[in-house]
Write an enzyme that holds these catalytic residues in place. Structure first.
Site, PDB file in Angstrom:
ATOM      1  N   SER A   1       0.877  -1.186   0.000  1.00 37.14           N
ATOM      2  CA  SER A   1       0.000   0.000   0.000  1.00 37.14           C
ATOM      3  C   SER A   1       0.908   1.228   0.000  1.00 37.14           C
ATOM      4  CB  SER A   1      -0.865   0.034   1.256  1.00 37.14           C
ATOM      5  OG  SER A   1      -1.578  -1.155   1.397  1.00 37.14           O
TER       6      SER A   1
ATOM      7  N   LYS B   1      -7.201   1.931  -2.343  1.00 36.31           N
ATOM      8  CA  LYS B   1      -6.751   1.504  -1.013  1.00 36.31           C
ATOM      9  C   LYS B   1      -6.787   2.672  -0.017  1.00 36.31           C
ATOM     10  CE  LYS B   1      -4.627  -0.970   2.185  1.00 36.31           C
ATOM     11  NZ  LYS B   1      -5.246  -2.059   2.917  1.00 36.31           N
TER      12      LYS B   1
HETATM   13  P1  NAD Z   1       5.935  -5.891   7.336  1.00 37.31           P
HETATM   14  O1  NAD Z   1       6.720  -4.755   7.837  1.00 37.31           O
HETATM   15  O2  NAD Z   1       5.543  -6.999   8.269  1.00 37.31           O
HETATM   16  O3  NAD Z   1       6.669  -6.583   6.080  1.00 37.31           O
HETATM   17  C1  NAD Z   1       7.454  -5.881   5.144  1.00 37.31           C
HETATM   18  C2  NAD Z   1       8.608  -6.778   4.722  1.00 37.31           C
HETATM   19  O4  NAD Z   1       9.394  -6.089   3.740  1.00 37.31           O
HETATM   20  C3  NAD Z   1       9.557  -7.120   5.876  1.00 37.31           C
HETATM   21  O5  NAD Z   1       9.744  -8.529   5.962  1.00 37.31           O
HETATM   22  C4  NAD Z   1      10.846  -6.397   5.508  1.00 37.31           C
HETATM   23  O6  NAD Z   1      12.021  -7.055   5.953  1.00 37.31           O
HETATM   24  C5  NAD Z   1      10.754  -6.376   3.986  1.00 37.31           C
HETATM   25  N1  NAD Z   1      11.608  -5.348   3.386  1.00 37.31           N
HETATM   26  C6  NAD Z   1      11.707  -4.035   3.718  1.00 37.31           C
HETATM   27  N2  NAD Z   1      12.629  -3.423   2.950  1.00 37.31           N
HETATM   28  C7  NAD Z   1      13.115  -4.361   2.107  1.00 37.31           C
HETATM   29  C8  NAD Z   1      14.104  -4.352   1.065  1.00 37.31           C
HETATM   30  N3  NAD Z   1      14.771  -3.237   0.758  1.00 37.31           N
HETATM   31  N4  NAD Z   1      14.359  -5.507   0.401  1.00 37.31           N
HETATM   32  C9  NAD Z   1      13.678  -6.649   0.713  1.00 37.31           C
HETATM   33  N5  NAD Z   1      12.749  -6.727   1.685  1.00 37.31           N
HETATM   34  C10 NAD Z   1      12.466  -5.597   2.372  1.00 37.31           C
HETATM   35  O7  NAD Z   1       4.606  -5.249   6.677  1.00 37.31           O
HETATM   36  P2  NAD Z   1       3.232  -5.988   6.331  1.00 37.31           P
HETATM   37  O8  NAD Z   1       2.293  -5.862   7.493  1.00 37.31           O
HETATM   38  O9  NAD Z   1       3.512  -7.308   5.722  1.00 37.31           O
HETATM   39  O10 NAD Z   1       2.663  -4.971   5.220  1.00 37.31           O
HETATM   40  C11 NAD Z   1       3.173  -4.925   3.901  1.00 37.31           C
HETATM   41  C12 NAD Z   1       2.301  -3.969   3.086  1.00 37.31           C
HETATM   42  O11 NAD Z   1       0.947  -4.447   3.081  1.00 37.31           O
HETATM   43  C13 NAD Z   1       2.246  -2.542   3.668  1.00 37.31           C
HETATM   44  O12 NAD Z   1       2.218  -1.607   2.642  1.00 37.31           O
HETATM   45  C14 NAD Z   1       0.930  -2.539   4.443  1.00 37.31           C
HETATM   46  O13 NAD Z   1       0.382  -1.236   4.566  1.00 37.31           O
HETATM   47  C15 NAD Z   1       0.078  -3.449   3.580  1.00 37.31           C
HETATM   48  N6  NAD Z   1      -1.010  -4.120   4.279  1.00 37.31           N
HETATM   49  C16 NAD Z   1      -0.815  -4.682   5.513  1.00 37.31           C
HETATM   50  C17 NAD Z   1      -1.879  -5.298   6.165  1.00 37.31           C
HETATM   51  C18 NAD Z   1      -1.705  -5.904   7.550  1.00 37.31           C
HETATM   52  O14 NAD Z   1      -2.721  -6.232   8.181  1.00 37.31           O
HETATM   53  N7  NAD Z   1      -0.471  -6.087   8.041  1.00 37.31           N
HETATM   54  C19 NAD Z   1      -3.139  -5.351   5.563  1.00 37.31           C
HETATM   55  C20 NAD Z   1      -3.308  -4.818   4.293  1.00 37.31           C
HETATM   56  C21 NAD Z   1      -2.224  -4.200   3.648  1.00 37.31           C
END
Ligand code: NAD
Length: 298
Positions: free
Chosen positions: A96, A171
């Site tokens: 997002s 979104k």
């Molecule tokens: P998170 O922080 O748990 O996961 C993000 C991942 O990206 C991590 O494992 C991190 O190590 C990795 N990462 C960051 N920088 C990186 C790089 N340079 N190279 C490789 N990997 C890298 O976040 P999440 O909760 O999984 O959310 C991910 C996306 O989905 C966000 O944009 C969030 O807004 C969206 N989202 C989350 C939810 C929820 O309930 N958690 C629901 C809908 C949408």
């Protein structure tokens, strides 16, 4: 079968990647958190050593990262997707992020012969695990048709909403509605509880009426248990509302209710609650009224 790359194995990405593996897709994965990569490798994924490496070995590249700067770094930065990607590949960014950032990244990828879709999701971790997320997808229709079956493994609904960036615009609308719903639920439940009514009974009484909602059904059971373990972290919702406020102001759309909830979340952050689930927004209202919304003791 097309080879799939998956970059970003966090709360959402990890279960989504697991569902693709279970369905039999050939997956190459990468995350800067090596433990997450190793977990997927034990389940049958191939290990990528960088985003560039993943892109060079696959045809469809999926990314699930926190915000716009991470997406730009992973795709356009050093050892990024753009350095390894094959012409004709499709990149699907499921993070997002700001709609403008999706458009910028897409423009750069198009120059390398790569089509991009912005495909953020709604539903949170439980639906990521079940494979029942809701995808809102922007970008070229031909690319959408190419990846629809893959997204359908992770989601119960996959909707094409328009040009690149429109997935993330959709979104932002979703995130405004969710944040305001949680805030409304919080105010109402603190009032009922301080008035002496069991909040569990209030929930039971109203959930089937007009005030009922998916947010109420998902968040009230957690609130009643005082369980604010994420789920969807307040800090990520702050990021989404920041993108909503920026986008709205650029377009000339005042969004006063959203700015109010944003300040509520900022106060919670100052209080050390940034990593709580966004259901934890209720703690702000509980603190104002010095009343906790929990199950009454029997
Ligand atoms: P998170 O922080 O748990 O996961 C993000 C991942 O990206 C991590 O494992 C991190 O190590 C990795 N990462 C960051 N920088 C990186 C790089 N340079 N190279 C490789 N990997 C890298 O976040 P999440 O909760 O999984 O959310 C991910 C996306 O989905 C966000 O944009 C969030 O807004 C969206 N989202 C989350 C939810 C929820 O309930 N958690 C629901 C809908 C949408």
């Amino acid at each position: 079968m097309k080879k799939i790359g998956f970059i970003g194995l966090g709360i959402m990405g990890k279960p989504m990647a697991k569902n693709l593996l279970k369905t039999g897709y050939d997956l190459t994965v990468f995350d800067i958190n090596n433990d997450a990569v190793e977990e997927l490798v034990t389940l049958g994924a191939a290990k990528g050593i960088s985003s560039k490496d993943v892109a060079s070995k696959t045809d469809i590249i999926l990314t699930m990262l926190p915000n716009s700067p991470h997406v730009k770094e992973v795709i356009l930065g050093k050892d990024g997707v753009i350095e390894g990607v094959k012409q004709g590949s499709v990149l699907v960014d499921m993070s997002s992020i700001a709609p403008l950032a999706s458009q910028e990244v897409s423009e750069a990828l198009l120059k390398a012969g790569v089509k991009m879709l912005d495909a953020p999701v709604s539903g949170g971790e439980p639906k990521a695990i079940d494979g029942t997320l809701a995808f809102m997808v922007g970008g070229p229709e031909a690319a959408f048709n190419e990846v629809k079956d893959i997204l359908s493994v992770m989601g119960a609904s996959v909707t094409h909403v328009g040009e690149i960036g429109s997935g993330n615009t959709t979104k932002l609308a979703n995130q405004i509605i969710v944040a305001l719903n949680i805030a409304a639920m919080s105010e109402a439940m603190v009032l009922a509880t301080k008035a002496g009514v069991d909040p569990e009974k209030v929930f039971d009484a109203i959930k089937g009426g007009l005030a009922g909602s998916t947010v109420l059904n998902a968040k009230m059971p957690l609130v009643l248990d005082g369980n604010f373990k994420p789920g969807f972290r307040i800090e990520l919702h702050i990021k989404d509302l920041m993108n909503a406020l920026d986008t709205a102001h650029e377009l000339g759309v005042p969004i006063p209710l959203t700015s109010n909830v944003m300040e509520t979340m900022q106060a919670l952050k100052v209080d050390g609650h940034a990593k709580d689930d966004h259901g934890g927004i209720i703690q702000f209202y509980e603190n104002l009224a010095k009343t906790k919304v929990r199950k009454f003791r029997k």
